[in-house]
Design a protein around this motif. Sequence first.
Motif, PDB file in Angstrom:
ATOM      1  N   LYS A   1       1.051  -1.187  -0.026  1.00 43.79           N
ATOM      2  CA  LYS A   1       0.042  -0.091  -0.056  1.00 43.79           C
ATOM      3  C   LYS A   1       0.811   1.243  -0.131  1.00 43.79           C
ATOM      4  O   LYS A   1       0.338   2.336   0.362  1.00 43.79           O
ATOM      5  CB  LYS A   1      -0.963   0.307   1.228  1.00 43.79           C
ATOM      6  CG  LYS A   1      -1.629  -1.387   1.583  1.00 43.79           C
ATOM      7  CD  LYS A   1      -2.832  -1.519   0.370  1.00 43.79           C
ATOM      8  CE  LYS A   1      -3.603  -2.838   0.574  1.00 43.79           C
ATOM      9  NZ  LYS A   1      -4.400  -3.061  -0.631  1.00 43.79           N
ATOM     10  N   ILE A   2       2.124   1.031  -0.202  1.00 45.21           N
ATOM     11  CA  ILE A   2       3.155   2.236  -0.324  1.00 45.21           C
ATOM     12  C   ILE A   2       2.778   3.047  -1.394  1.00 45.21           C
ATOM     13  O   ILE A   2       2.925   2.427  -2.616  1.00 45.21           O
ATOM     14  CB  ILE A   2       4.601   1.795  -0.313  1.00 45.21           C
ATOM     15  CG1 ILE A   2       4.631   0.708   0.864  1.00 45.21           C
ATOM     16  CG2 ILE A   2       5.381   3.106   0.160  1.00 45.21           C
ATOM     17  CD1 ILE A   2       4.447   1.265   2.405  1.00 45.21           C
ATOM     18  N   ILE A   3       2.543   4.266  -1.273  1.00 42.64           N
ATOM     19  CA  ILE A   3       2.637   5.186  -2.400  1.00 42.64           C
ATOM     20  C   ILE A   3       3.452   6.173  -2.802  1.00 42.64           C
ATOM     21  O   ILE A   3       3.840   6.350  -3.657  1.00 42.64           O
ATOM     22  CB  ILE A   3       1.149   5.970  -2.388  1.00 42.64           C
ATOM     23  CG1 ILE A   3       1.120   6.870  -1.258  1.00 42.64           C
ATOM     24  CG2 ILE A   3      -0.146   4.920  -2.785  1.00 42.64           C
ATOM     25  CD1 ILE A   3       0.024   7.986  -1.446  1.00 42.64           C
TER      26      ILE A   3
ATOM     27  N   GLY B   1       0.441   7.468   6.933  1.00 44.76           N
ATOM     28  CA  GLY B   1      -0.652   7.172   6.296  1.00 44.76           C
ATOM     29  C   GLY B   1      -0.496   8.579   5.372  1.00 44.76           C
ATOM     30  O   GLY B   1      -0.110   9.554   6.068  1.00 44.76           O
ATOM     31  N   LYS B   2      -1.277   8.620   4.078  1.00 45.79           N
ATOM     32  CA  LYS B   2      -1.343   9.578   3.549  1.00 45.79           C
ATOM     33  C   LYS B   2      -2.170  10.770   3.872  1.00 45.79           C
ATOM     34  O   LYS B   2      -1.703  11.861   4.062  1.00 45.79           O
ATOM     35  CB  LYS B   2      -2.188   9.317   1.897  1.00 45.79           C
ATOM     36  CG  LYS B   2      -2.561  10.189   1.059  1.00 45.79           C
ATOM     37  CD  LYS B   2      -2.526   9.647  -0.420  1.00 45.79           C
ATOM     38  CE  LYS B   2      -2.950  10.621  -1.185  1.00 45.79           C
ATOM     39  NZ  LYS B   2      -4.506  11.226  -1.046  1.00 45.79           N
TER      40      LYS B   2
ATOM     41  N   GLY C   1       8.274   6.025   3.983  1.00 42.74           N
ATOM     42  CA  GLY C   1       7.311   5.841   3.081  1.00 42.74           C
ATOM     43  C   GLY C   1       5.780   6.371   3.468  1.00 42.74           C
ATOM     44  O   GLY C   1       5.583   6.789   4.578  1.00 42.74           O
ATOM     45  N   ILE C   2       4.978   6.440   2.612  1.00 43.07           N
ATOM     46  CA  ILE C   2       3.698   6.941   2.986  1.00 43.07           C
ATOM     47  C   ILE C   2       2.613   5.805   2.382  1.00 43.07           C
ATOM     48  O   ILE C   2       2.811   5.490   1.151  1.00 43.07           O
ATOM     49  CB  ILE C   2       3.430   8.103   2.152  1.00 43.07           C
ATOM     50  CG1 ILE C   2       4.391   9.346   2.831  1.00 43.07           C
ATOM     51  CG2 ILE C   2       2.011   8.652   2.373  1.00 43.07           C
ATOM     52  CD1 ILE C   2       4.185  10.803   2.312  1.00 43.07           C
TER      53      ILE C   2
ATOM     54  N   GLU D   1      -5.820   5.066   8.541  1.00 38.57           N
ATOM     55  CA  GLU D   1      -4.715   5.485   7.955  1.00 38.57           C
ATOM     56  C   GLU D   1      -4.256   6.888   8.582  1.00 38.57           C
ATOM     57  O   GLU D   1      -3.176   7.376   8.775  1.00 38.57           O
ATOM     58  CB  GLU D   1      -5.387   6.155   6.355  1.00 38.57           C
ATOM     59  CG  GLU D   1      -4.092   6.518   5.528  1.00 38.57           C
ATOM     60  CD  GLU D   1      -4.840   6.819   4.119  1.00 38.57           C
ATOM     61  OE1 GLU D   1      -5.266   6.026   3.551  1.00 38.57           O
ATOM     62  OE2 GLU D   1      -4.636   8.146   3.885  1.00 38.57           O
ATOM     63  N   GLU D   2      -5.413   7.603   9.201  1.00 41.79           N
ATOM     64  CA  GLU D   2      -4.978   8.793   9.993  1.00 41.79           C
ATOM     65  C   GLU D   2      -4.649   8.477  11.192  1.00 41.79           C
ATOM     66  O   GLU D   2      -4.028   9.464  12.051  1.00 41.79           O
ATOM     67  CB  GLU D   2      -6.396   9.572   9.926  1.00 41.79           C
ATOM     68  CG  GLU D   2      -6.214  11.150   9.995  1.00 41.79           C
ATOM     69  CD  GLU D   2      -7.661  11.758   9.823  1.00 41.79           C
ATOM     70  OE1 GLU D   2      -8.222  11.540   8.851  1.00 41.79           O
ATOM     71  OE2 GLU D   2      -8.158  12.435  10.746  1.00 41.79           O
TER      72      GLU D   2
END
Lengths: 406, 228
Positions: free
Chosen positions: A131-133, A149-150, A184-185, A194-195
């Motif tokens: 899930k790393i963007i 998280g994003k 990483g994000i 995620e938050e």
Amino acid sequence: MLWSVAWRNIWRSKVRSLVIICALTIGIFAGVFTWALYEGMVIQRINSAIKTEASHIQLHHKKYLENPDVKYSMNLSTRISEQIDSMAGVKAATVRVIVNSMIASAETGSGVQVVGIDPDKESRVTNMYEKIIDGEYLEGVKRNPILIGKRMAEKLNVNVRSKVVLTMQQMDGEITRAQFKVAGIYKISNGMYEEMTVFVKKSDLINLIGLDRTGSHEIAVLLEDDRTYNDIRDKIAARYKDLDVKSWKELMPEVSLVEETMDISMYLILGIILFALLFGIINTMLMAVLERVKELGMLMAVGMNKIRVFTMIMLETLLLAFTGCIIGIILGYLLTLLLMKTGIDLSAWGDAYERLGYDTVIYPIPDILIAAKVSLMVFVTGLIAAIYPAIKALKLKPAEALRIDI
Amino acid sequence: MKVIDIKNLTKIYNDSEYKVNALNGIDLSFEEGEFAAVVGPSGSGKTTLLNIVGGLDKPSGGEVIIDHTNIGKLKSSRLIDFRLKNIGFVFQAYNLIPVLTARENVEFIMHLQGKPKAEREKRMKDLMSAVGLSDRIDSRPSKLSGGQQQRVAVARALASKPKFILADEPTANLDSKSTENLLDIMEKLNKEENTTFIFSTHDARVVKKARRVITIEDGKVVSDEIRK
Ligand SMILES: Nc1ncnc2c1ncn2[C@@H]1O[C@H](COP(=O)(O)OP(=O)(O)OP(=O)(O)O)[C@@H](O)[C@H]1O
Ligand SMILES: [Mg+2]
């Protein structure tokens, strides 16, 4: 014979029959597609819950879930994890150190749950590494890497390689702080998670809070088979009596509730659609009976008995309903198959879904059971709709019906 | 052999306001093979009589005995089976099922009787040729003239080999040529199959063909004349 008479009778008033068939088609199409979409949404949620967040089974200190304090850690947990890892039916197990903390960037701060993981073992249990963007999975940074998280990154206004500071309580109650560097994000469907959740290396976190090297707060277990979670939970619980062993259903009751109430919700929605259509069908069939009074009188006069007259009207109603039903199911299926790969993007509807942990892109699931359940409901609706017109037909007296002028 | 025995038959229609004595003590009997017309002015009770004899309506008094059964006493569900086995009907209109072809209409009652396919097929072909419509067996009623439709109705009524056929004004909607044609066919079948025909009519040309003419007025038989 009755079948063919019934079928042909439907097409005597082509327009009238087509109107009700179209109404049925649209209603059932909408129902089938919504059901497939809903099922996709729920299954995606469960998959995400198991594969990315919780895994199938978790072990904790008996008091931890009630009061997630760092002091309720499990001793020798790395050994326990290895023992569970080698149990039959278990795919992998890993330990996690979890500390509630404050995270701060140069601009702002926030509360956060810091999860210390063993990256290699963790990636056998959860698919977070997929899930790393941006950046990498706790790699590429030498000291104190952190994965965030994003949503968290946006909130803190940080990027890969930005520095953040974590402030937390040690085992002995002292407050400590340390600088971490964003490696990483990640981005997952569950916006809240995620938050709220960041990942660091277990070893870094253990050093920081002064936990025993074998200690941890959580052991996460992934199974070979999605359906065996109850059996294996019981086996693990029997072996480690002083630990708290729970399946994902117990850990995330809100997710299992959605799964369990999905069918009921869909029966309800379809029930409402069919209830509205019921009146249309009754109306159509009533007209069909009333305009054929003379013919029905003649049929009874020449020897067609009540059971046959009743059956004929029933068949007409059911054939009418099922024509619409079958077309609706086929159309619903086609649309499902079409969107099964591409999915439907619901992000235009705001991020409420995402906040509740649902993907914004939903992949509907073509499920034969849906068609079966819908057909059963249409069958029941057809039976109910047929009763009144059929009784009307039975009440006709042939001598009187034949005298009426129309 | 006596096919129908009617004894002191009465029928009173009890509407909320009117009380109509439609039949006032009718005594009649019919022998096998008769070709009889029931005549009388409008409202005299012809339809009422045929309906009661055909088991479509209940008498108020008296008896209708067919095959040792007083049909006035039968329950309506038994009556439907009785009609299916024993009586053929030809009505003034709405005789045929519009969604079925001529062939299917003729076979329909045999279907209800549970006759095997081969037998149905043969009987249908024989009758369609007897009524002169062999080339129209696959036409739907809407594609046939009124006269042709009535001929199919006669074939349909005969298909089940009933004890007798009741026809209430079968020619009322037909022109004179079709009327004559239909009567000729009925007469021929009456002779060939020895089926009893009882029909009501207003038409003098139809009356002329009958071998027995029963005249009723105000629900009573006023004359019963056997010819030839
Ligand atoms: N269902 C009914 N309710 C009340 N009265 C009725 C009913 N059916 C028939 N009648 C009355 O019974 C009498 C006989 O009617 P019926 O229809 O038998 O006459 P008919 O001889 O067949 O007449 P037509 O030649 O006009 O067909 C008439 O006075 C009629 O008004
Ligand atoms: Mg009449």
